[in-house]
Design a protein around this motif. Structure first.
Motif: not given
Length: 510
Positions: A95, A112-114, A117, A196, A199-200, A202-203, A206-207
Protein backbone atom coordinates in the motif's frame (compact mmCIF):
# COMPACT_ATOMS: atom_id res chain seq x y z
CA UNK A 1 10.09 -27.82 -9.35
CA UNK A 2 9.96 -28.92 -5.72
CA UNK A 3 8.99 -26.91 -2.66
CA UNK A 4 11.96 -24.85 -1.45
CA UNK A 5 14.50 -26.55 0.81
CA UNK A 6 14.09 -23.96 3.55
CA UNK A 7 13.38 -24.28 7.28
CA UNK A 8 9.64 -23.80 6.82
CA UNK A 9 7.39 -24.35 9.80
CA UNK A 10 4.52 -26.81 9.33
CA UNK A 11 1.99 -24.01 8.80
CA UNK A 12 4.30 -22.28 6.30
CA UNK A 13 4.67 -25.54 4.37
CA UNK A 14 0.90 -26.00 4.38
CA UNK A 15 0.40 -22.41 3.17
CA UNK A 16 2.97 -22.99 0.40
CA UNK A 17 1.05 -26.07 -0.76
CA UNK A 18 -2.30 -24.27 -0.66
CA UNK A 19 -1.02 -21.29 -2.67
CA UNK A 20 0.68 -23.68 -5.12
CA UNK A 21 -2.62 -25.54 -5.54
CA UNK A 22 -4.43 -22.27 -6.25
CA UNK A 23 -1.82 -21.25 -8.83
CA UNK A 24 -1.96 -24.69 -10.45
CA UNK A 25 -5.70 -24.27 -10.84
CA UNK A 26 -5.00 -20.97 -12.60
CA UNK A 27 -2.45 -22.52 -14.99
CA UNK A 28 0.85 -21.98 -13.11
CA UNK A 29 2.44 -25.20 -11.81
CA UNK A 30 5.27 -24.46 -9.36
CA UNK A 31 6.04 -28.15 -8.85
CA UNK A 32 7.00 -28.99 -12.44
CA UNK A 33 7.64 -25.42 -13.62
CA UNK A 34 5.06 -25.39 -16.41
CA UNK A 35 2.77 -22.58 -17.52
CA UNK A 36 -0.59 -22.64 -19.29
CA UNK A 37 -2.29 -19.62 -20.87
CA UNK A 38 -4.48 -17.59 -18.50
CA UNK A 39 -7.92 -19.03 -17.86
CA UNK A 40 -10.53 -16.46 -18.81
CA UNK A 41 -13.42 -15.56 -16.49
CA UNK A 42 -11.92 -17.50 -13.57
CA UNK A 43 -10.78 -15.79 -10.38
CA UNK A 44 -9.36 -16.76 -7.01
CA UNK A 45 -8.48 -14.98 -3.77
CA UNK A 46 -6.44 -16.35 -0.87
CA UNK A 47 -5.18 -14.66 2.30
CA UNK A 48 -2.06 -15.65 4.24
CA UNK A 49 -2.37 -14.09 7.69
CA UNK A 50 -0.13 -14.17 10.73
CA UNK A 51 1.39 -11.96 13.37
CA UNK A 52 4.84 -10.36 13.18
CA UNK A 53 7.59 -12.98 12.98
CA UNK A 54 5.39 -15.76 11.63
CA UNK A 55 7.21 -15.82 8.28
CA UNK A 56 4.76 -14.12 5.91
CA UNK A 57 7.49 -12.14 4.14
CA UNK A 58 9.76 -15.17 3.89
CA UNK A 59 6.92 -17.19 2.33
CA UNK A 60 6.11 -14.38 -0.11
CA UNK A 61 9.79 -14.14 -1.14
CA UNK A 62 10.09 -17.88 -1.77
CA UNK A 63 6.86 -17.97 -3.77
CA UNK A 64 8.18 -15.09 -5.88
CA UNK A 65 11.42 -17.01 -6.60
CA UNK A 66 9.45 -20.14 -7.55
CA UNK A 67 7.21 -18.12 -9.88
CA UNK A 68 10.29 -16.59 -11.51
CA UNK A 69 11.83 -20.03 -11.90
CA UNK A 70 8.67 -21.28 -13.60
CA UNK A 71 8.97 -18.54 -16.22
CA UNK A 72 6.42 -16.06 -14.87
CA UNK A 73 7.34 -12.48 -15.84
CA UNK A 74 7.45 -9.76 -13.19
CA UNK A 75 5.36 -6.65 -13.80
CA UNK A 76 6.55 -3.62 -11.90
CA UNK A 77 5.24 -0.10 -11.67
CA UNK A 78 7.96 1.25 -13.94
CA UNK A 79 7.71 -0.97 -17.01
CA UNK A 80 5.47 -3.62 -18.55
CA UNK A 81 6.55 -5.80 -21.45
CA UNK A 82 4.57 -6.48 -24.62
CA UNK A 83 1.42 -8.55 -24.16
CA UNK A 84 1.24 -12.16 -25.45
CA UNK A 85 -1.61 -14.64 -25.21
CA UNK A 86 0.50 -17.22 -23.37
CA UNK A 87 2.32 -14.71 -21.14
CA UNK A 88 1.95 -15.18 -17.35
CA UNK A 89 2.82 -12.33 -15.02
CA UNK A 90 3.18 -11.53 -11.33
CA UNK A 91 2.98 -8.13 -9.63
CA UNK A 92 4.08 -7.76 -6.00
CA UNK A 93 2.34 -4.84 -4.32
CA UNK A 94 2.25 -2.89 -1.08
CA UNK A 95 0.00 0.00 0.00
CA UNK A 96 2.88 2.45 0.63
CA UNK A 97 6.34 3.28 -0.71
CA UNK A 98 7.89 2.40 2.63
CA UNK A 99 6.28 -1.04 2.73
CA UNK A 100 7.35 -1.70 -0.86
CA UNK A 101 10.91 -0.57 -0.14
CA UNK A 102 11.09 -2.99 2.84
CA UNK A 103 10.38 -5.84 0.41
CA UNK A 104 12.81 -4.50 -2.20
CA UNK A 105 15.60 -4.45 0.39
CA UNK A 106 14.94 -8.18 0.84
CA UNK A 107 15.31 -8.86 -2.87
CA UNK A 108 11.61 -8.84 -3.75
CA UNK A 109 10.79 -6.39 -6.61
CA UNK A 110 7.72 -4.81 -5.01
CA UNK A 111 5.92 -1.69 -6.12
CA UNK A 112 3.01 0.31 -4.73
CA UNK A 113 -0.64 -0.27 -5.57
CA UNK A 114 -0.77 3.28 -6.97
CA UNK A 115 2.14 2.57 -9.31
CA UNK A 116 0.47 -0.56 -10.71
CA UNK A 117 -2.77 1.33 -11.32
CA UNK A 118 -0.87 3.85 -13.44
CA UNK A 119 1.50 2.73 -16.19
CA UNK A 120 4.23 4.82 -17.84
CA UNK A 121 4.28 5.73 -21.51
CA UNK A 122 7.89 5.30 -22.69
CA UNK A 123 9.59 7.09 -25.53
CA UNK A 124 9.80 4.41 -28.30
CA UNK A 125 13.57 4.77 -28.55
CA UNK A 126 14.11 4.05 -24.86
CA UNK A 127 11.46 1.34 -24.79
CA UNK A 128 13.95 -0.76 -26.78
CA UNK A 129 16.36 -0.48 -23.86
CA UNK A 130 13.61 -1.42 -21.41
CA UNK A 131 12.73 -4.52 -23.46
CA UNK A 132 16.40 -5.57 -23.57
CA UNK A 133 16.85 -5.11 -19.82
CA UNK A 134 13.64 -7.04 -19.11
CA UNK A 135 14.88 -9.94 -21.25
CA UNK A 136 12.29 -9.60 -24.02
CA UNK A 137 14.42 -7.87 -26.68
CA UNK A 138 17.94 -7.78 -28.12
CA UNK A 139 20.64 -5.28 -27.16
CA UNK A 140 19.66 -2.05 -28.93
CA UNK A 141 21.61 0.63 -30.71
CA UNK A 142 20.38 3.99 -29.43
CA UNK A 143 21.56 7.24 -30.96
CA UNK A 144 23.41 9.37 -28.40
CA UNK A 145 23.90 6.51 -25.93
CA UNK A 146 27.31 4.79 -25.82
CA UNK A 147 27.98 1.09 -25.36
CA UNK A 148 29.54 1.94 -21.99
CA UNK A 149 26.31 3.64 -20.92
CA UNK A 150 24.32 0.54 -21.91
CA UNK A 151 26.74 -1.62 -19.94
CA UNK A 152 26.19 0.60 -16.87
CA UNK A 153 22.42 0.23 -17.30
CA UNK A 154 22.69 -3.57 -17.55
CA UNK A 155 24.99 -3.81 -14.51
CA UNK A 156 22.55 -1.73 -12.46
CA UNK A 157 19.52 -3.74 -13.59
CA UNK A 158 21.26 -7.02 -12.72
CA UNK A 159 21.61 -5.74 -9.14
CA UNK A 160 18.29 -3.89 -8.81
CA UNK A 161 15.47 -4.78 -11.23
CA UNK A 162 14.41 -1.18 -11.85
CA UNK A 163 14.10 0.15 -15.40
CA UNK A 164 14.18 3.86 -14.36
CA UNK A 165 17.14 3.18 -12.06
CA UNK A 166 19.02 1.44 -14.86
CA UNK A 167 18.32 4.24 -17.32
CA UNK A 168 19.43 6.75 -14.70
CA UNK A 169 22.70 4.79 -14.36
CA UNK A 170 23.13 5.28 -18.13
CA UNK A 171 22.91 9.04 -17.58
CA UNK A 172 19.28 9.56 -18.57
CA UNK A 173 16.60 11.50 -16.71
CA UNK A 174 13.01 10.45 -16.19
CA UNK A 175 11.85 13.27 -18.44
CA UNK A 176 13.94 11.72 -21.24
CA UNK A 177 12.35 8.29 -21.33
CA UNK A 178 8.90 8.62 -19.70
CA UNK A 179 6.53 10.80 -21.70
CA UNK A 180 3.49 10.51 -19.43
CA UNK A 181 1.29 8.21 -17.37
CA UNK A 182 -2.01 6.51 -18.03
CA UNK A 183 -4.50 4.76 -15.80
CA UNK A 184 -4.56 1.00 -16.28
CA UNK A 185 -7.56 -0.35 -18.17
CA UNK A 186 -6.61 -3.95 -19.02
CA UNK A 187 -6.40 -6.62 -16.30
CA UNK A 188 -3.17 -8.23 -15.18
CA UNK A 189 -2.63 -11.81 -13.98
CA UNK A 190 -1.35 -12.76 -10.49
CA UNK A 191 -1.01 -10.24 -7.67
CA UNK A 192 0.71 -10.69 -4.28
CA UNK A 193 -0.29 -7.91 -1.85
CA UNK A 194 1.76 -7.36 1.32
CA UNK A 195 0.47 -5.38 4.33
CA UNK A 196 -3.07 -6.14 3.19
CA UNK A 197 -4.45 -5.21 6.62
CA UNK A 198 -4.16 -1.61 5.36
CA UNK A 199 -6.47 -2.15 2.37
CA UNK A 200 -9.88 -0.54 2.39
CA UNK A 201 -12.88 -1.95 0.51
CA UNK A 202 -12.42 0.28 -2.52
CA UNK A 203 -8.76 -0.71 -2.98
CA UNK A 204 -9.68 -4.37 -2.54
CA UNK A 205 -12.40 -4.10 -5.20
CA UNK A 206 -9.97 -2.39 -7.59
CA UNK A 207 -7.38 -5.13 -7.05
CA UNK A 208 -9.93 -7.89 -7.65
CA UNK A 209 -10.93 -6.18 -10.89
CA UNK A 210 -7.31 -6.10 -12.08
CA UNK A 211 -5.98 -9.46 -10.80
CA UNK A 212 -7.89 -12.71 -11.48
CA UNK A 213 -5.52 -14.40 -9.02
CA UNK A 214 -4.90 -12.52 -5.79
CA UNK A 215 -2.92 -13.58 -2.70
CA UNK A 216 -3.11 -11.26 0.32
CA UNK A 217 -0.46 -11.26 3.07
CA UNK A 218 -1.52 -9.50 6.27
CA UNK A 219 -1.34 -9.21 10.05
CA UNK A 220 -4.73 -9.60 11.78
CA UNK A 221 -3.45 -7.90 14.96
CA UNK A 222 -2.83 -4.54 13.31
CA UNK A 223 -5.21 -1.59 13.16
CA UNK A 224 -7.93 -1.76 10.54
CA UNK A 225 -8.40 1.16 8.11
CA UNK A 226 -10.39 4.05 9.52
CA UNK A 227 -14.11 3.62 8.90
CA UNK A 228 -14.11 -0.18 8.73
CA UNK A 229 -15.10 -0.83 12.37
CA UNK A 230 -11.97 -2.83 13.13
CA UNK A 231 -12.56 -5.24 10.22
CA UNK A 232 -9.97 -6.01 7.55
CA UNK A 233 -10.76 -7.05 3.99
CA UNK A 234 -9.52 -10.62 4.53
CA UNK A 235 -11.79 -11.05 7.56
CA UNK A 236 -14.74 -11.54 5.19
CA UNK A 237 -13.11 -14.40 3.30
CA UNK A 238 -14.31 -17.85 4.25
CA UNK A 239 -12.14 -20.15 6.34
CA UNK A 240 -11.11 -22.10 3.23
CA UNK A 241 -9.75 -18.86 1.73
CA UNK A 242 -7.60 -17.94 4.77
CA UNK A 243 -4.28 -19.58 5.66
CA UNK A 244 -3.13 -18.83 9.20
CA UNK A 245 0.55 -18.79 10.19
CA UNK A 246 0.49 -19.24 13.95
CA UNK A 247 4.01 -20.41 14.72
CA UNK A 248 6.73 -17.80 15.22
CA UNK A 249 9.54 -18.58 12.81
CA UNK A 250 12.86 -19.50 14.35
CA UNK A 251 14.60 -16.39 12.92
CA UNK A 252 12.20 -14.33 15.09
CA UNK A 253 12.61 -16.39 18.26
CA UNK A 254 14.49 -14.67 21.04
CA UNK A 255 13.72 -11.23 19.66
CA UNK A 256 12.63 -9.14 22.68
CA UNK A 257 10.69 -6.68 20.50
CA UNK A 258 8.54 -9.43 18.99
CA UNK A 259 8.26 -11.13 22.40
CA UNK A 260 6.67 -7.94 23.74
CA UNK A 261 4.37 -7.65 20.73
CA UNK A 262 3.09 -11.20 21.12
CA UNK A 263 2.64 -10.81 24.89
CA UNK A 264 -0.17 -8.37 24.10
CA UNK A 265 -2.35 -11.30 23.01
CA UNK A 266 -2.89 -12.18 26.70
CA UNK A 267 -6.46 -10.99 27.41
CA UNK A 268 -5.68 -10.52 31.13
CA UNK A 269 -2.61 -8.34 30.59
CA UNK A 270 -3.03 -4.77 31.92
CA UNK A 271 -1.12 -1.71 30.76
CA UNK A 272 0.87 -1.52 34.00
CA UNK A 273 1.81 -5.20 33.77
CA UNK A 274 2.92 -4.71 30.18
CA UNK A 275 5.08 -1.73 31.08
CA UNK A 276 6.80 -3.86 33.76
CA UNK A 277 7.51 -6.40 31.00
CA UNK A 278 9.13 -3.64 28.94
CA UNK A 279 11.29 -2.71 31.95
CA UNK A 280 12.47 -6.31 32.36
CA UNK A 281 13.21 -6.62 28.65
CA UNK A 282 15.23 -3.38 28.77
CA UNK A 283 17.33 -4.73 31.66
CA UNK A 284 18.10 -7.94 29.78
CA UNK A 285 18.59 -6.74 26.19
CA UNK A 286 19.87 -3.47 24.73
CA UNK A 287 17.41 -3.78 21.83
CA UNK A 288 14.75 -2.46 24.20
CA UNK A 289 15.20 0.88 25.98
CA UNK A 290 13.12 2.55 28.69
CA UNK A 291 13.67 6.18 27.69
CA UNK A 292 13.08 9.12 30.03
CA UNK A 293 12.66 11.51 27.11
CA UNK A 294 12.15 11.64 23.36
CA UNK A 295 15.35 11.69 21.26
CA UNK A 296 15.02 14.75 19.01
CA UNK A 297 17.84 13.60 16.70
CA UNK A 298 15.95 10.39 15.88
CA UNK A 299 12.77 12.35 15.14
CA UNK A 300 14.40 13.78 12.02
CA UNK A 301 14.23 10.40 10.25
CA UNK A 302 12.20 8.13 12.55
CA UNK A 303 9.05 9.82 13.85
CA UNK A 304 7.75 9.45 17.38
CA UNK A 305 4.66 7.24 17.28
CA UNK A 306 1.67 8.63 19.18
CA UNK A 307 -2.06 8.01 19.52
CA UNK A 308 -3.48 11.52 19.92
CA UNK A 309 -3.23 14.35 17.41
CA UNK A 310 -2.73 16.87 20.23
CA UNK A 311 0.37 14.95 21.34
CA UNK A 312 1.65 14.83 17.78
CA UNK A 313 1.35 18.61 17.37
CA UNK A 314 3.04 19.36 20.70
CA UNK A 315 5.98 17.09 19.87
CA UNK A 316 6.38 18.62 16.40
CA UNK A 317 6.45 22.12 17.90
CA UNK A 318 9.05 21.05 20.48
CA UNK A 319 11.16 19.32 17.81
CA UNK A 320 11.27 22.40 15.58
CA UNK A 321 12.20 24.62 18.52
CA UNK A 322 14.94 22.23 19.66
CA UNK A 323 16.38 22.04 16.13
CA UNK A 324 16.46 25.83 15.86
CA UNK A 325 13.94 26.00 13.04
CA UNK A 326 12.46 29.49 12.57
CA UNK A 327 8.75 29.85 13.21
CA UNK A 328 8.11 31.18 9.70
CA UNK A 329 10.15 28.80 7.49
CA UNK A 330 11.32 25.22 7.07
CA UNK A 331 15.00 24.28 7.14
CA UNK A 332 16.60 21.54 4.99
CA UNK A 333 16.30 18.14 6.59
CA UNK A 334 12.88 18.59 8.19
CA UNK A 335 10.68 15.51 7.69
CA UNK A 336 7.26 15.78 6.09
CA UNK A 337 4.30 13.45 5.49
CA UNK A 338 2.29 13.71 2.27
CA UNK A 339 -1.32 14.45 3.17
CA UNK A 340 -2.72 14.03 -0.33
CA UNK A 341 -2.78 15.75 -3.72
CA UNK A 342 -4.88 18.87 -4.09
CA UNK A 343 -5.53 19.10 -7.82
CA UNK A 344 -8.82 19.44 -9.73
CA UNK A 345 -9.95 16.84 -12.24
CA UNK A 346 -8.66 18.79 -15.23
CA UNK A 347 -5.11 18.27 -13.89
CA UNK A 348 -5.54 14.49 -13.69
CA UNK A 349 -2.30 13.83 -15.61
CA UNK A 350 -0.32 15.89 -13.10
CA UNK A 351 -1.95 14.01 -10.22
CA UNK A 352 -0.99 10.69 -11.82
CA UNK A 353 2.57 11.95 -12.32
CA UNK A 354 2.93 13.03 -8.69
CA UNK A 355 1.51 9.77 -7.40
CA UNK A 356 3.71 7.76 -9.73
CA UNK A 357 6.74 9.58 -8.33
CA UNK A 358 5.76 8.41 -4.85
CA UNK A 359 3.77 11.37 -3.54
CA UNK A 360 0.79 9.40 -2.32
CA UNK A 361 -1.03 10.00 0.95
CA UNK A 362 1.20 8.90 3.84
CA UNK A 363 4.49 9.05 1.91
CA UNK A 364 7.52 10.13 3.96
CA UNK A 365 9.41 13.07 2.50
CA UNK A 366 12.46 15.12 3.50
CA UNK A 367 12.45 18.85 2.74
CA UNK A 368 15.58 19.83 0.77
CA UNK A 369 14.90 23.53 0.28
CA UNK A 370 12.73 25.96 -1.66
CA UNK A 371 12.19 25.36 -5.36
CA UNK A 372 13.22 27.72 -8.13
CA UNK A 373 9.66 28.99 -8.47
CA UNK A 374 7.28 30.41 -5.90
CA UNK A 375 5.28 27.73 -4.13
CA UNK A 376 7.68 24.95 -5.16
CA UNK A 377 9.74 22.80 -2.78
CA UNK A 378 12.67 20.48 -3.44
CA UNK A 379 11.88 17.12 -1.88
CA UNK A 380 13.38 13.69 -1.22
CA UNK A 381 10.72 10.95 -1.27
CA UNK A 382 11.73 8.11 1.06
CA UNK A 383 11.59 4.71 -0.66
CA UNK A 384 11.08 6.08 -4.19
CA UNK A 385 13.32 4.85 -6.99
CA UNK A 386 13.91 8.42 -8.18
CA UNK A 387 13.68 10.14 -4.80
CA UNK A 388 14.46 13.75 -5.66
CA UNK A 389 11.98 16.10 -7.30
CA UNK A 390 10.70 19.65 -7.20
CA UNK A 391 6.95 19.92 -6.77
CA UNK A 392 4.25 22.53 -6.28
CA UNK A 393 3.62 22.11 -2.55
CA UNK A 394 1.27 23.15 0.20
CA UNK A 395 3.13 22.64 3.48
CA UNK A 396 1.15 22.96 6.71
CA UNK A 397 2.75 23.21 10.15
CA UNK A 398 0.18 22.75 12.91
CA UNK A 399 0.63 24.52 16.24
CA UNK A 400 -0.83 23.82 19.68
CA UNK A 401 -4.10 25.60 20.47
CA UNK A 402 -4.30 27.18 17.00
CA UNK A 403 -7.09 26.20 14.63
CA UNK A 404 -5.31 27.23 11.45
CA UNK A 405 -1.87 25.79 10.57
CA UNK A 406 1.15 27.92 9.70
CA UNK A 407 1.90 27.55 5.95
CA UNK A 408 5.59 28.27 5.13
CA UNK A 409 5.18 27.26 1.47
CA UNK A 410 2.01 27.25 -0.60
CA UNK A 411 1.26 26.81 -4.28
CA UNK A 412 -2.30 27.36 -5.42
CA UNK A 413 -2.52 23.59 -5.95
CA UNK A 414 -0.22 20.58 -5.71
CA UNK A 415 1.00 18.11 -3.07
CA UNK A 416 -0.06 18.81 0.51
CA UNK A 417 2.21 18.02 3.46
CA UNK A 418 2.14 17.87 7.25
CA UNK A 419 5.22 17.76 9.47
CA UNK A 420 6.59 14.25 9.92
CA UNK A 421 8.70 14.28 13.09
CA UNK A 422 5.76 12.74 14.96
CA UNK A 423 2.97 10.65 13.43
CA UNK A 424 -0.03 8.76 14.65
CA UNK A 425 0.32 5.00 14.98
CA UNK A 426 -2.46 4.58 12.40
CA UNK A 427 -0.38 6.42 9.79
CA UNK A 428 2.76 4.46 10.73
CA UNK A 429 1.27 1.15 9.56
CA UNK A 430 3.18 -0.35 6.66
CA UNK A 431 6.39 1.46 7.64
CA UNK A 432 9.44 0.21 9.49
CA UNK A 433 12.48 1.95 10.94
CA UNK A 434 15.68 0.63 12.52
CA UNK A 435 14.81 2.40 15.78
CA UNK A 436 11.29 3.34 16.81
CA UNK A 437 10.23 5.64 19.62
CA UNK A 438 6.82 4.88 21.13
CA UNK A 439 5.25 7.61 23.27
CA UNK A 440 3.95 5.52 26.17
CA UNK A 441 1.92 8.29 27.92
CA UNK A 442 -0.45 8.23 24.94
CA UNK A 443 -0.93 4.47 25.18
CA UNK A 444 -1.60 4.84 28.91
CA UNK A 445 -4.27 7.41 28.03
CA UNK A 446 -5.82 4.96 25.53
CA UNK A 447 -5.87 2.30 28.26
CA UNK A 448 -7.53 4.71 30.70
CA UNK A 449 -10.16 5.58 28.09
CA UNK A 450 -11.24 1.92 28.01
CA UNK A 451 -11.84 1.90 24.25
CA UNK A 452 -11.94 -1.31 22.23
CA UNK A 453 -11.63 -2.20 18.54
CA UNK A 454 -13.11 -5.46 17.25
CA UNK A 455 -13.37 -6.66 20.85
CA UNK A 456 -9.70 -5.96 21.70
CA UNK A 457 -8.57 -3.10 23.97
CA UNK A 458 -7.45 -0.27 21.70
CA UNK A 459 -4.23 0.33 23.65
CA UNK A 460 -3.13 -3.24 22.88
CA UNK A 461 -3.71 -2.82 19.13
CA UNK A 462 -1.88 0.52 19.21
CA UNK A 463 1.03 -0.95 21.18
CA UNK A 464 1.28 -3.97 18.85
CA UNK A 465 1.42 -1.84 15.70
CA UNK A 466 3.87 0.67 17.22
CA UNK A 467 6.23 -1.99 18.58
CA UNK A 468 6.33 -4.00 15.35
CA UNK A 469 7.43 -0.91 13.38
CA UNK A 470 10.89 -1.38 15.01
CA UNK A 471 13.34 -3.53 13.06
CA UNK A 472 16.29 -3.42 15.48
CA UNK A 473 15.59 -1.23 18.49
CA UNK A 474 12.55 -0.13 20.50
CA UNK A 475 12.55 2.97 22.66
CA UNK A 476 9.62 3.05 25.11
CA UNK A 477 9.38 6.74 26.09
CA UNK A 478 7.83 7.09 29.56
CA UNK A 479 8.05 10.86 30.15
CA UNK A 480 6.60 13.85 28.32
CA UNK A 481 10.05 15.32 27.71
CA UNK A 482 12.29 16.06 24.72
CA UNK A 483 16.08 15.76 24.71
CA UNK A 484 18.31 18.39 23.14
CA UNK A 485 19.64 17.50 19.67
CA UNK A 486 23.27 16.41 19.47
CA UNK A 487 23.77 17.04 15.74
CA UNK A 488 22.45 19.82 13.49
CA UNK A 489 19.58 19.00 11.15
CA UNK A 490 20.71 18.42 7.56
CA UNK A 491 20.43 16.31 4.42
CA UNK A 492 23.92 14.79 4.07
CA UNK A 493 22.65 11.42 5.31
CA UNK A 494 20.17 10.98 2.45
CA UNK A 495 21.08 8.43 -0.26
CA UNK A 496 22.01 9.90 -3.58
CA UNK A 497 20.54 8.87 -6.92
CA UNK A 498 22.32 6.18 -8.93
CA UNK A 499 23.41 8.82 -11.46
CA UNK A 500 23.20 12.61 -11.47
CA UNK A 501 19.54 13.40 -12.00
CA UNK A 502 18.19 16.87 -12.47
CA UNK A 503 15.42 17.70 -10.02
CA UNK A 504 12.29 17.21 -12.05
CA UNK A 505 9.73 19.97 -11.69
CA UNK A 506 6.15 18.81 -11.39
CA UNK A 507 3.47 21.46 -11.57
CA UNK A 508 -0.06 21.92 -12.90
CA UNK A 509 -0.41 23.50 -16.29
CA UNK A 510 -1.52 27.14 -16.13
Amino acid sequence: MQSPALPFSDDQAEAWDRVADQLRGMGIDLHDGTLQPPIEEKSSVLAVVGKAGSGKTMLLAQLYKAMLGAGVEIVSGDYEGKKRKDRRTLAILAPTNKAASVLRMRGVPATTIHRILYTPVYDPQYELIAEWLAGTGKRPEVEGLTELALDRAKAFYDQVASIPGALAAAGLRGSDFIKGWKRREEPLDVGFVDESSMLDERQFDDLRAIFPTLVLFGDPAQLAPVGQSGEMVFDRLGDTRKLILSRIHRQAEGNPILDLAHALADPDLSFDQFERMVERAARDDDRVVMAERVDSDLMARSPVLVWRNATRIRLITAFRAAQGAPVDALIPGEPLICDGIELPLKHRKKRIDLEARGLIKGAQVIYLGPGARSGFAKLHVIGAEEPQLSAASIIKIERPDEEEPFIPSAATMGAAFLHGSAVTIHKAQGSQWDTVQVFAPDLWAAAQAGRTEAGIPLWKRLAYVAITRAEKRLMWVIRNRLGRPQVPLGIDDLPKAAAPLALRATEPDP
